[in-house]
Write an enzyme that holds these catalytic residues in place. Sequence first.
Site, short mmCIF file in Angstrom:
data_model
loop_
_atom_site.label_atom_id
_atom_site.label_comp_id
_atom_site.label_asym_id
_atom_site.label_seq_id
_atom_site.Cartn_x
_atom_site.Cartn_y
_atom_site.Cartn_z
CB SER A 46 -0.73 0.02 1.40
OG SER A 46 -0.15 0.08 2.47
CE LYS A 89 -2.80 2.01 4.95
NZ LYS A 89 -2.93 1.12 3.81
#
Length: 612
Positions: A46, A89
């Site tokens: 990701s 993230k």
Amino acid sequence: MGLLSWNLRPMTRRALGMAGGIFKYCCIAHCTFEYIADIVVCSGSSMEPTLFTNNVLLTEHISPRLQKIKRGDIIVAKSPTDPRQFVCKRVTGIAGDRVKSGIFSEVIPPGHVWLEGDNRGNSTDSRNYGPVPAGLIRSRAILRRRKINRVKMMSSRMKHALHCCLFITLITAFEVFTGGARIGDLADPSAGVDPWQQYGVFATCLLYFFRLLALLSLPQVVFNFLGLTLYNAFPDGVKLKGSPLLAPYICIRVVTRGDFPQLVQRNVKRNLQRCVDTGLENFMIEVVTDKPVGLPTDHRVREVVVPAAYRTKTGALFKSRALQYCLENGVNGLSETDWIVHLDEETLLTENSVRGILNFVLDGKHPFGQGLITYANEDVVNWVTTLADSFRVADDMGKLRLQFSMFHRPLFSWKGSYVVTQMSWERKVSFDNGPDGSVAEDCFFAMRAFKEGLTFNFIEGEMWEKSPFTLWDFLQQRKRWMQGILLVVHSPIIPVRHKLLLAVSCYSWVTMPLSTSNVILAALFPIPCPPLMDFLCVFIGAVNIYMYVFGVMKSFSLYRFGAVRFVLCILGALCTIPFNVLIENVAVIWGLFSHKYRFYVVSKELPASVTV
């Protein structure tokens, strides 16, 4: 030197100093990694192309605590959808910013941040679950190191070689450090002591007797050492040696009292799916229970309820009674050539274990087999008992693997879970062994099969179980095992020549309160011993300590926990040794003087979560 002398031997002083140092540095390490900085191994795509799988991040915990997180920071946070997992993230918005999610936009509320992955096309982030509370942020990335592929690509043989080097180095260090191997100028500090004159004849005989008791565990220690070094301790994933379509019919049998129906239902569903996903064709899952558990209707699932009025010929009790009921005419639906996989109610199959079982039954050379069970998978409920059970993992890969792979006999017995038997031989051996064979029914069954000259083998692949959730269950579990094995050792049905090693191992357990007293007695009342005895005593201690280290290396994934937590788990396992010794001693004393024909069922049902 009198009987009340408090002069500690140098070896004991050094050992206590080392234990204190380990505890101190464990506390410092915990505070450092919990409140200052940490190391994280990335997993997933990701954050590509910024971060790749196996990138190593150095993260700090100070900025999140001081609420100094800014836009553009890469952070590690608890997943808003699964608090048991962490996500990595980038912060793309802070409180008060307006962000766009799809065709809508929203303002980030106070105390929240907006997280997105750099690989927006393959990232589950705030666009899916909305703003994330800032309190879930654990740390901020400050430094990245490229992939650690060398560790990942290390061959299983290289891992085993490194493990053997560490094992032998630890034993050597212990022998030199404690004086077990008297080399150079290291002399025995008790060499000038005349115990017969200082302590008296009776006390001296008692001291030597206690010292000799420590050697009762030598046979199993030697087997553990050989098993962990002669065979690859870190084998690659199991590969099928034949088609599942050609495998004989397999019955996966779970025996339960029925006290935890939701646990049984959940695990049956998971094991059924695991078998299907691995390609197993000819099989069923059979649950044998004293109380109905309400299994879902499925052509591959069968529920057998043992009637309350059922009695075996010899009066077998507990699990033995239920297992014997399955073998009765009219209940048994298996043919003589079918195979049975015995599981406990909390046991979970893995892809490797299903493949290992298939290879074992396709080979067909041995009617009985057993494999490895680990306890640190998925959520760890009780860290103390799980780390203490790391010894059992090493025991499986040590003495159990050696006795089955080299001698094909249960010289030290076996465990009752991850057991594979052929139907015809299970009926001939039988679980109908009276009350004496009902407390440790697995041990009694193995000894009877040994008596009949039947052969065993080790099965590759591991299964998953949970360690007891409470210290009380942990104690009760050990007490029952000790009582059950003691009944097997004293049973006249099993010839002495077949249970000799089991008896020696059992009595090393039973006499543990006496043998462990040597730690204190050796310091207070030193006695001169032959060099070989000192060497063997230190060897036993060093091997047993390394068993905890190996159990952690085998059970805990480096990529799942990260390098720092992996090391802390090893240190934590070493710190549980005094606890484990205490529990075993209490279990022995309690077991020797309490009722022996009871079967305590350890709860492995996770407590229901409560929403508040």
